[in-house]
Design an enzyme around this catalytic site. Sequence first.
Site, mmCIF file in Angstrom:
data_model
loop_
_atom_site.group_PDB
_atom_site.id
_atom_site.type_symbol
_atom_site.label_atom_id
_atom_site.label_comp_id
_atom_site.label_asym_id
_atom_site.label_seq_id
_atom_site.Cartn_x
_atom_site.Cartn_y
_atom_site.Cartn_z
ATOM 1 N N CYS A 6 0.817 -1.407 -0.059
ATOM 2 C CA CYS A 6 0.098 -0.158 -0.056
ATOM 3 C C CYS A 6 0.881 1.136 0.102
ATOM 4 C CB CYS A 6 -1.005 0.027 1.225
ATOM 5 S SG CYS A 6 -2.501 0.977 0.824
ATOM 6 N N HIS A 38 -3.350 -5.378 1.224
ATOM 7 C CA HIS A 38 -3.347 -5.743 2.526
ATOM 8 C C HIS A 38 -3.702 -7.202 2.928
ATOM 9 C CE1 HIS A 38 -2.430 -1.833 3.965
ATOM 10 N NE2 HIS A 38 -3.275 -1.216 3.199
#
Length: 510
Positions: A333, A445
């Site tokens: 991310c 994630h």
Amino acid sequence: MAKAIMLQGTSSHVGKSILTTALCRIFKQDGLKVTPFKAQNMALNSYVTKTGGEMGRAQVAQAEAAGLDPAVEMNPVLLKPTGNSCSQVIVMGKPVGNMSAKEYHSGYSLTALGVVTECLEKLHKDFDSIVIEGAGSPAEVNLKANDIVNMRIAKLAGAPVLLIADIDRGGALASVVGTLELLDPDERDLVKGIIINKFRGDINLLKPALEFLETKTGKPVVGVVPHLDRLGIDDEDSVSLEDKQQTAKTGDLDIAVLRLPKISNFTDFDALANESDVTVRYVRQGEALGKPDLIIIPGSKNTTEDLLYLRNNGYEREIIKLVKNGTPIIGICGGYQMLGREVQDPEHTESDLDKVMGLGLIDSITIFEPEKVTHQVEATAINHSFLGINYSGTHLKGYEIHMGRTQFLSPVDVAFTINTRSGAKVTMSDGVVSLDGLVMGTYMHGIFDNDSYRRTVLDALRVRKGLAPLGVIRDTQALKDAAYNRLADVVRKNMDMDLVYRIMNESNGR
């Protein structure tokens, strides 16, 4: 109508989240349809539900313990600190803007109370019992007027309160007596019991103190819960990283995670840390990166400022040198965005900076946009070439939470192909693997919660180090479930659950 119980604390980090999780599992084991609830959470460790809503990670663990899919009604208000006493405010899973602490507490919080009340009404109808978690301390007199997470919620829910103190910190008795003294009489009446948490030692030596506490306050001590290490349960926020550092084991593989000032979703690495052959080190400011087998740059709530942190503290030079000498690196991310050539924030979505140069390890730029991307995803890997593993796998699960969109400046090898997003079928590329197989970035994630993929990467690291692959695939979800049961067993043994049920049954209701 559900029967509720609320856990409040004499301060932050006394164990409210873990004990809420324990009660959710105990009530589930006892045949109740139970749900967790926390009206307002402040955390950078968040999660995305099946419907694309963002919520605090602690309530996700509590939902899992209760045998439920996480839903934003369990945590209707989430505050994600961005720096400078400012937070992104998320209501019912969607961001409504960035607010200073003053703006939020002096005005907006009571506006959000209507949403909180609606969620409580729904949970009361849908469940047998509600385990409610407070935040901080109910005795913070400067915040009480606009409180939407402690005593005001107890009154709305008709919930008796159990007050938790952390005896490992010292001063537990004083914190209990002081907290009760600062409460208004009607609030003090809501407190029906006391829990002493994180106890180490001989319970017999503590008994005189417990008797004193019950006489002084007129409240029963419901339980003395021992200090529990390495629970294997997701933590709420980065304050628990200090505990992780202290309890880290030594394994064959050394994985260094940069402890960014605005680190988010560090639970991405819990599955790695739980492997028997892995040490996960969170490298804090001033600590040496060393010569790890793998570097990970985690997610960040403020990518541009955390990039500057790496640059100003010498980590950028160290990372680039290590990668040039053959050390692999993964960015997740915000960490993925940092791997590129530049991060741009033209609308100042995250900070006051227009742009910051990246690490330049992949040929990309990231541009921040006001609309946040939040999805649960399922992906496929075809001949995934990180570390030369040529991994192919389907049904890889994870979730996206990001404001930036990454663009490539030259052709790249894609890391994953997303097949579903929030349940809808799509075909989208995610992430990148460098041509030499040493650099990988992804927006997913939870990628290491995929058991086969995690072990494949770890075994490739072992081979690079001259070690034999283990080939042992651990079932992360089964291990989590066992951890919830272990937690419930310990709490049952050390809390008077008959008294807890009596307190709930004797409550006058709403």
